[in-house]
Design an enzyme around this catalytic site. Structure first.
Site, PDB file in Angstrom:
ATOM      1  N   SER A 216       0.831  -1.204   0.000  1.00  0.00           N
ATOM      2  CA  SER A 216       0.000   0.000   0.000  1.00  0.00           C
ATOM      3  C   SER A 216       0.869   1.260   0.000  1.00  0.00           C
ATOM      4  O   SER A 216       1.695   1.435  -0.867  1.00  0.00           O
ATOM      5  CB  SER A 216      -0.949  -0.055   1.203  1.00  0.00           C
TER       6      SER A 216
ATOM      7  N   ASP B 171      -5.694  -3.684  -2.498  1.00  0.00           N
ATOM      8  CA  ASP B 171      -4.763  -3.320  -1.429  1.00  0.00           C
ATOM      9  C   ASP B 171      -3.894  -4.477  -0.924  1.00  0.00           C
ATOM     10  O   ASP B 171      -4.393  -5.458  -0.381  1.00  0.00           O
ATOM     11  CB  ASP B 171      -5.595  -2.756  -0.272  1.00  0.00           C
TER      12      ASP B 171
END
Length: 291
Positions: free
Chosen positions: A55, A183
């Site tokens: 991320s 993610d």
């Protein structure tokens, strides 16, 4: 794209010292605290032989892996998200060009195109392909329908970063080789396990944080959603720490910030500054062990 192969460490900056690898964790805006870690390594003359990121950690890791210094990353961060006017201008430039583009893939209320956003915000000096990196870097993403974590090590670096940063309900998923990716922090919030055996000292930087607020006062729906995610990711980090413990695990003071508090870049840097001294102390202890 998803091959996981042993990295061949480059010669460290100081050959007489143990080698170091760094895993930058996910946590949205809280990941701005990663800058302190990069600056500290720069100041100590330590060049990691390998990097991994999830991320926001993928963004910071790829920036360092591309050869950017912590000072350069700080300056770019404060010039973009650190200035609301500039941030909104870049977001405006990244907007969909026309109804057709906006409707691509169907109506997705509240989901921004993370690839367009990153293209507007990332420095030009960040490499476009893994093969162009100066430090081998692994980017973690989550295969939504494959129900697994995927480690990206080759090919389109910026697409891998976009997928790793695609926070559900905020950004659209990213398609890589016909696989829907989201993610990277969902399966692997701080990917220090990906660096096991790659260096003498593995540093993990956890910016997931924990839910904050007033005890006894019910959180808002949004805070509850993100807070529950924090708790789940912390449990994942703990399980991975038991299996592949890093030599150093840093947890900057970022609990008071929300995942989308990017406009508070200055406050995040000020509040998390103590991690720099902690890293110096931990490295001194770790280096002493290898003497």
């Amino acid at each position: 794209m998803s091959d996981v192969k042993p990295l061949v460490p480059e010669k460290p900056a100081r050959s007489s010292d143990p080698t170091v690898a760094v895993a930058f964790g996910g946590g949205g805006a809280r990941g701005i605290a990663h800058i302190h870690v990069i600056e500290t390594l720069d100041a100590l003359g330590i060049k990691p032989v390998a990097i991994a990121g999830s991320s926001i950690g993928a963004i910071m890791g790829a920036s360092m892996g591309s050869g950017m210094s912590g000072e350069e990353i700080r300056a770019h961060t404060l010039e973009t998200v650190g200035k609301p006017g500039n941030a909104f201008s870049l977001i405006w430039k990244a907007r969909p060009r026309g109804v057709k583009t906006a409707m691509e893939g169907g109506l997705r209320l509240g989901q921004f195109n993370v690839e367009r956003i990153l293209e507007a915000f990332l420095p030009d000096t960040v490499a476009r392909r893994f093969e162009d990196l100066k430090i081998p870097t692994r980017i973690m993403v989550t295969d939504y329908y494959g129900h697994c974590a995927v480690c990206c090590t080759k090919g389109d670096l910026r697409m891998a970063i976009a997928a790793s940063a695609a926070i559900p309900a905020v950004f659209r998923p990213v398609a890589i080789e016909n696989r829907i990716m989201i993610d990277g922090g969902i399966f692997n919030p701080v990917p220090f396990d990906q660096l096991a055996g790659q260096a003498d000292i593995v540093i993990g930087v956890d910016v997931v944080g924990l839910p904050s607020g007033i005890p006894g006062q019910p959180p808002s729906t949004v805070d509850m959603m993100f807070g529950a995610s924090q708790l789940m990711m912390q449990s994942i980090i703990e399980m991975k720490r038991q299996a592949h413990p890093p030599q150093i695990l840093l947890r900057p003071e970022v609990h008071q910030f929300r995942v989308l508090d990017f406009l508070k870049a200055k406050e995040i840097l000020a509040g998390s500054a103590g991690v720099a001294e902690q890293l110096k102390r931990d490295l001194d202890a770790a280096f002493t062990f290898f003497k």
